[in-house]
Scaffold this motif. Structure first.
Motif, PDB file in Angstrom:
ATOM      1  N   GLU A  44       0.842  -1.208   0.000  1.00 26.09           N
ATOM      2  CA  GLU A  44       0.000   0.000   0.000  1.00 26.09           C
ATOM      3  C   GLU A  44       0.872   1.252   0.000  1.00 26.09           C
ATOM      4  O   GLU A  44       1.923   1.273   0.643  1.00 26.09           O
ATOM      5  N   ARG A  45       0.387   2.312  -0.664  1.00 27.78           N
ATOM      6  CA  ARG A  45       1.131   3.564  -0.669  1.00 27.78           C
ATOM      7  C   ARG A  45       1.215   4.152   0.738  1.00 27.78           C
ATOM      8  O   ARG A  45       0.239   4.104   1.486  1.00 27.78           O
ATOM      9  N   GLY A  46       2.363   4.686   1.065  1.00 32.83           N
ATOM     10  CA  GLY A  46       2.526   5.348   2.358  1.00 32.83           C
ATOM     11  C   GLY A  46       3.683   6.332   2.266  1.00 32.83           C
ATOM     12  O   GLY A  46       4.364   6.425   1.236  1.00 32.83           O
ATOM     13  N   PHE A  47       3.895   7.083   3.338  1.00 33.44           N
ATOM     14  CA  PHE A  47       4.903   8.151   3.328  1.00 33.44           C
ATOM     15  C   PHE A  47       5.799   8.038   4.555  1.00 33.44           C
ATOM     16  O   PHE A  47       5.344   7.628   5.632  1.00 33.44           O
ATOM     17  N   VAL A  48       7.058   8.416   4.379  1.00 32.67           N
ATOM     18  CA  VAL A  48       8.030   8.352   5.489  1.00 32.67           C
ATOM     19  C   VAL A  48       8.958   9.567   5.454  1.00 32.67           C
ATOM     20  O   VAL A  48       9.116  10.210   4.409  1.00 32.67           O
ATOM     21  N   LEU A  49       9.578   9.851   6.589  1.00 34.25           N
ATOM     22  CA  LEU A  49      10.696  10.795   6.607  1.00 34.25           C
ATOM     23  C   LEU A  49      11.821  10.119   5.841  1.00 34.25           C
ATOM     24  O   LEU A  49      12.081   8.935   6.046  1.00 34.25           O
ATOM     25  N   THR A  50      12.494  10.853   4.964  1.00 32.59           N
ATOM     26  CA  THR A  50      13.542  10.188   4.199  1.00 32.59           C
ATOM     27  C   THR A  50      14.768  11.074   4.021  1.00 32.59           C
ATOM     28  O   THR A  50      14.738  12.253   4.365  1.00 32.59           O
ATOM     29  N   LEU A  51      15.829  10.474   3.489  1.00 33.95           N
ATOM     30  CA  LEU A  51      17.125  11.143   3.321  1.00 33.95           C
ATOM     31  C   LEU A  51      17.550  11.810   4.634  1.00 33.95           C
ATOM     32  O   LEU A  51      18.117  12.897   4.637  1.00 33.95           O
ATOM     33  N   ALA A  52      17.245  11.128   5.728  1.00 37.63           N
ATOM     34  CA  ALA A  52      17.507  11.687   7.055  1.00 37.63           C
ATOM     35  C   ALA A  52      19.001  11.758   7.362  1.00 37.63           C
ATOM     36  O   ALA A  52      19.406  12.446   8.298  1.00 37.63           O
ATOM     37  N   THR A  53      19.808  11.077   6.575  1.00 39.24           N
ATOM     38  CA  THR A  53      21.246  11.082   6.863  1.00 39.24           C
ATOM     39  C   THR A  53      21.879  12.452   6.653  1.00 39.24           C
ATOM     40  O   THR A  53      23.012  12.670   7.040  1.00 39.24           O
ATOM     41  N   ARG A  54      21.133  13.378   6.029  1.00 30.72           N
ATOM     42  CA  ARG A  54      21.660  14.744   5.907  1.00 30.72           C
ATOM     43  C   ARG A  54      21.555  15.473   7.243  1.00 30.72           C
ATOM     44  O   ARG A  54      22.165  16.505   7.446  1.00 30.72           O
ATOM     45  N   GLU A  55      20.694  14.964   8.124  1.00 32.79           N
ATOM     46  CA  GLU A  55      20.240  15.777   9.248  1.00 32.79           C
ATOM     47  C   GLU A  55      21.098  15.638  10.505  1.00 32.79           C
ATOM     48  O   GLU A  55      21.873  14.703  10.649  1.00 32.79           O
ATOM     49  N   GLN A  56      20.852  16.570  11.415  1.00 35.69           N
ATOM     50  CA  GLN A  56      21.695  16.724  12.601  1.00 35.69           C
ATOM     51  C   GLN A  56      21.726  15.497  13.504  1.00 35.69           C
ATOM     52  O   GLN A  56      22.759  15.183  14.062  1.00 35.69           O
TER      53      GLN A  56
END
Lengths: 134, 485, 445
Positions: C305-317
């Motif tokens: 099923e389609r869903g959404f996540v926080l992504t590319l978090a490796t850029r973050e603090q």
């Protein structure tokens, strides 16, 4: 959940570092990647950042980073040399590092500056002993 | 046990543009009462490709989306280090009063005495609670407050003709600290805590030198422990000309119990969206005021609110100020809510801290026989466990967290602090009734049993919410960050 | 206290469970010399009713629409917000949630922010938007730092137009102060646009930044800015304070922008004395790994099923720590959600109409002022605000109007000393023709 040591694939034809990189002689050049243990610990690898071709790097220099969804790890040169090629395929297909760490998942190819540095690396048995001690 | 969660009728809902129909509009637009002005084609664009929806479409859409969310109003939200306490409703009503919500930020002072008085008094309240001398309300969030504090340190050292290059950051500090320090050009020097999870005087003395701007201490720290040696540590830092910054994200543990100004802290930021009950909004807006001692006051951002007789005014002429860190005065709407909360609580702020600490210790005692407790000592407002006891079943912290969702709880903070492997950080806050704490404890005990007896239940969890575990690897490998029609 | 649920019985039971004698006992690990033993010096607790009266009294000392006529924009705009927007936003499943760290029970926030990222990108003609920054000013500062990051620190100068909001420039200076990076300010031309000539030949340039519509309300030639930036292998950074203008004017993305960032308050967020607003931040996809802030991505769940996540978090603090692209953690998520509700309510058809209405009203006021003999010094096209030059001595009229709760623009002289008697005025769809006529009469009386 991480693999048991007995479940790890450790190749005979490569040498290892304490940071879990491997290096393999291919003719005069040396290919470098990360071990099955390293990829397993990192989990799903989503991005690999590699150096520019022609960079000159010394043993221990950071040559890139490997990212899972929740972690970034630095990659360190197991031996010094000049980068002659990088694995461009990883840009679109970073999961190769998970699936096939010793072959499709290679990262950089170098012309080594000091072959003795290769010989000083751990062989499979020494690396296995080290892993058991972790 | 009877679980808190159940399933209900949850509606599917497409993306906005998947239900668009050209020509619909969800807003009432006044007819023009002026002549239409021509615009040269050179400047005119096509206009954005927004979906056209009626008001009903929009209302259904977001109502359905909201039902896929879990908030503090839904249930217990013991997210460690985030202080998800109840967000009072009266504060929402007050922030929406037309005098506040409709106020233009550049109104002349004679037309904005209400907002100025509120800012002036809120600064005073925060000074009193922290034991500091002056406060800026300008930072828009905690990390923004950290940055502001580092800019103040930089400016302070510069005023003494110095440029220091390093800053000490304990392994039990908040994750944002190193990134904030880097923005000010400081190299982060990691400072490991001692065996009992708190900083040792000796280690600080070894690392602190005259090229180090100071230290960023989270107190209570991210293990939920009070830094018992803080006064001595502050002395060492001060002796070398350094400054002590306290990350005050955990202030909810010690209101009315510890005055930071009295224990050697030079600057502290507060999270109004944690300690002072303002809603977190699914990611923000927050508000991160910084309170400082007298010697840092000259450097605070402009403008400062001051009182001139009975009249409140902004003061801009402050030559040592670091300048501005927000276009206007920070997240004013959040400041209103925190001010209202403080006025509602009065002396009960201390009781809030006492209850927060009581509840955390209660959970710690009731779970420590099933979950591994790395530091078995009295905690402050949160307690930290690990998944060590579940390792034999190949069950991780993540699995237990996901299973808690099926039981109707928001999971605690997981894998933070980094100093503990597989950490589970539980912060029940002051507003959670004992019955809910007991249910949560019972749920976790039940999950610990399942981990041993039927671990697949955990690995497959959650099964109750609208979606199941999501493929985060593909999301990061092939990022889809923008929808297409 | 109604927010604190424990009864004395609860407290006694819990104290017993933890082995403490009293509530004070819980703090035994805090050394005695660190303890505060007095009472906090705070006003006595207020009831809900007393508090409401007190706050109404404070709010009553504010100049609010419609009693007060404010003709000021300058980074904060009065627009009609449909009742449905604040109503929906008060759904506490949105407002009382934290950052969506557990995606399975945060799909509401996640999908709404994904929709925000999409609509923000479309409005600005860009490829990717982050989940928000604090405000327009910090977004600009972060954009300039990002440009230097993309230049891998090899180029460390940024050229910043003097027609960017003065307070935004002040924030940029504050962010840049501890760095070795250099800010060069670009002067303005007589037509009210940025003079790009100083850029030519600058070899250390990481970014050229302008604002459009700029602080004088004038629309910049964004394509020329982008061309100048690109000639110097620098990024074109386009700021804004009034994004509604892009309902009518050409978008930054269609004119070569690499980063478009600014303040989103005018898209459905109350003015609230300057905050909380919304730092909008958009860029080209190729720069996404250098972007600050959170990103939401689309994916699928275990069942497909389609869903959404926080992504590319490796850029973050929280992951990359001192090497992160920014230190931002909490952002303005709920404001981004609010803006999404507003943009969805407007639709493509509606935004065009509202944008046109803003411009028409401003043009009408301009022509009426001209008719009355006042000078409109800058001839570049404008959206809903513009500069007027009043005759010497207008200041006393301005003050008298304030006494009557009419704010006829803001003086520019404090930020631009060369512009004595110049005022920046704003009209939006919230001002009727009658309001405009009345103001014109007052200021020309």
């Amino acid at each position: 959940m991480a693999k048991e040591i007995s479940e790890l694939t450790l190749q005979d034809d490569v040498r290892y570092t304490e940071d879990h990189e491997w290096a393999r002689k291919e003719g005069g050049a040396v290919k470098i990647g990360i071990s099955d243990y390293a990829q397993d610990q990192l989990g799903d690898i989503v991005f690999v950042e590699l150096p520019e071709v022609d960079s000159e790097l010394e043993k221990g220099d950071e040559f890139g980073t490997v990212e899972s969804t929740k972690a970034v790890s630095e990659l360190y040169m197991p031996l010094g040399g000049k980068v002659v090629a990088v694995n461009e395929a990883l840009a679109d297909d970073p999961e190769q590092v998970n699936k096939d760490p010793y072959s499709g998942g290679w990262m950089v190819e170098i012309e080594p500056s000091d072959p003795a540095e290769f010989d000083a690396m751990m062989d499979k048995d020494a690396y296995l002993e080290m892993l058991k001690g972790l | 046990m009877k679980v808190a969660g159940t399933t209900g009728l949850i509606m599917n809902e497409p993306l906005l543009w998947e239900k668009s129909k050209k020509g619909r509009c969800g807003i009432s637009i006044p007819e023009s009462d002026v002549p239409s002005a021509p615009l040269d084609a050179e400047f005119e664009g096509e206009g954005p490709d927004f979906p056209d929806l009626s008001e009903v479409d929009v209302v259904r859409h977001f109502t359905r989306l909201s039902q896929w969310n879990f908030g503090v109003d839904t249930g217990m939200y013991p997210l460690g280090s985030c202080t998800m306490k109840y967000n009072p409703k009266i504060n929402e009503k007050i922030a929406a009063m037309p005098g506040f919500a409709g106020a233009h930020p550049m109104l002349p002072p004679e037309l904005s005495q209400g907002t100025l008085q509120l800012m002036y008094e809120l600064e005073g309240f925060l000074n009193e609670i922290t034991g500091m001398d002056a406060t800026t309300l300008q930072p828009a969030a905690g990390a923004h407050g950290e940055l502001t504090a580092m800019l103040l340190f930089y400016a302070y050292h510069k005023s003494k003709g110095e440029k220091r290059s390093k800053i000490l950051i304990p392994d039990t500090a908040h994750g944002t600290n190193p990134a904030s320090a880097t923005l000010c050009g400081y190299e982060s020097i990691p400072l490991e805590s001692g065996e009992d999870g708190i900083l040792t005087v000796e280690r600080v003395a070894e690392l602190m030198d005259e090229d180090t701007a100071g230290i960023m201490v989270t107190n209570p720290n991210t293990l939920g422990l009070f830094e018992e040696n803080i006064k001595k540590i502050a002395e060492i830092v001060h002796d070398k000309g350094g400054l002590v910054y306290c990350d005050g994200a955990n202030m909810n543990a010690v209101m009315g119990v510890v005055k930071m100004g009295a224990i050697g802290i030079d600057a502290i930021h507060l999270n109004l969206h944690k300690t002072f009950s303002t809603p977190h909004g699914g990611g923000g807006p927050g508000s991160g005021p910084v309170c400082v001692k007298k010697h840092l006051e000259p450097f605070l951002p402009v403008p400062r609110v001051t009182k001139d007789g009975d009249r409140y005014v902004f003061q801009y002429d402050r030559p040592d100020s670091i300048g501005k860190i927000h276009a206007f005065y920070g997240n004013y709407g959040i400041q209103i809510r925190a001010y209202s909360y403080i006025l509602t609580m009065g002396q009960d702020l201390k009781r809030a801290s006492q209850y927060a600490v009581l509840s955390a210790n209660y959970i710690k005692e009731k779970l420590k026989d099933v979950l591994h407790l790395p530091y078995d000592r009295p905690c402050m407002h949160e307690c930290v466990f690990t998944d060590k006891n579940q390792e034999p079943y190949k069950i991780t912290t993540l699995d237990m967290a996901k299973r808690l969702i099926d039981y109707g709880f928001h999971p605690p903070t997981i894998y933070f602090p980094l100093v503990v492997h597989g950490s589970i950080m539980i912060e029940p806050t002051d507003t959670e009734p004992k019955e809910n704490l007991d249910q949560f404890i019972e749920a976790f005990r039940s999950i610990a049993r399942e981990a041993a007896e039927n671990p697949d239940l955990l690995r497959e969890a959650p099964t109750v919410p609208k979606v199941r575990r999501l493929d985060e690897a593909t999301a990061a490998r092939k990022p889809v960050l923008c929808g297409v029609n | 206290m109604r927010y604190l649920p424990h009864t004395s019985e609860d407290v006694a039971e819990m104290l017993q469970a933890v082995g403490a004698q009293s509530l004070d006992d819980l703090f035994s690990t805090i050394p005695k010399d660190c303890r505060f033993t007095g009472d906090l010096n705070l006003p006595p607790a207020m009831t809900e009713w007393d508090l409401t009266n007190h706050m109404a009294e404070l709010a009553g000392r504010m100049a609010a629409w419609p009693e007060c006529k404010v003709f000021v924009g300058a980074g904060s705009y009065s627009h009609n917000i449909p009742a449905s927007v604040p109503y929906l936003l008060s759904r506490s499943e949105f407002s009382t949630a934290y950052t969506p760290y557990q995606p399975e029970i945060s799909q509401g926030t996640l999908q709404a922010i994904f929709e925000y990222q999409t609509l923000a990108s479309r409005l600005l003609g860009m490829e990717v938007a982050n989940a928000s920054m604090y405000d327009g000013a910090s977004a600009l500062a972060e954009a300039l730092l990002m440009a230097i990051r993309i230049a891998r620190g090899k180029k460390t100068t940024v050229a910043v137009s003097k027609l960017i909001h003065p307070m935004y420039r002040q924030v940029v200076r504050t962010y840049f102060d501890p760095t070795d990076y250099k800010i060069v300010e670009l002067d303005y031309l007589p037509d009210g646009s940025t003079d790009l000539s100083a850029v030519e030949g600058m070899d250390d340039l990481a970014a050229v930044a302008v604002q459009s519509p700029n602080f004088f309300g004038c629309v910049e030639n964004i394509q020329a800015v982008s061309d100048a930036a690109h000639r110097h292998k620098a990024l074109s950074v386009i700021g804004f304070t009034e994004p509604l203008a892009y309902g009518l004017f050409k978008s930054p993305g269609s004119q070569g922008a690499d980063i478009a960032c600014g303040e989103g308050q005018s898209l459905g967020i109350p003015q609230s004395y300057g905050g909380p607003g919304l730092g909008m931040f958009t860029a080209l996809q190729k720069y996404v790994r250098s972007m600050p802030g959170r990103l939401i991505g689309q994916t699928t769940d275990k069942d497909g099923e389609r869903g959404f996540v926080l992504t590319l978090a490796t850029r973050e603090q929280h992951i990359r720590r001192e090497k992160a692209t920014s230190n931002i953690c909490s952002n303005q998520g709920l404001c981004a959600t609010m803006t999404t509700m507003y943009m969805a309510s407007l639709g493509g058809t509606g935004i065009r109409k509202v944008a046109r209405l803003n411009r028409d009203k401003a043009e009408y006021m301009k022509s009426e002022l001209k008719k009355a003999g006042l000078e409109i010094p800058f001839e570049r096209p404008t959206f809903n605000e513009f500069v007027v030059k009043f005759p010497e001595g207008y200041e006393s009229t301005y003050q008298k109007l304030i006494d009557r709760q009419i704010v006829a623009g803001i003086p520019l002289e404090c930020h631009y000393p060369e512009l004595a008697d110049h005022y920046l005025l704003c009209v939006t769809e919230t001002h009727s023709k009658a309001d405009i006529d009345a103001l014109v009469k007052e200021v020309t009386a």
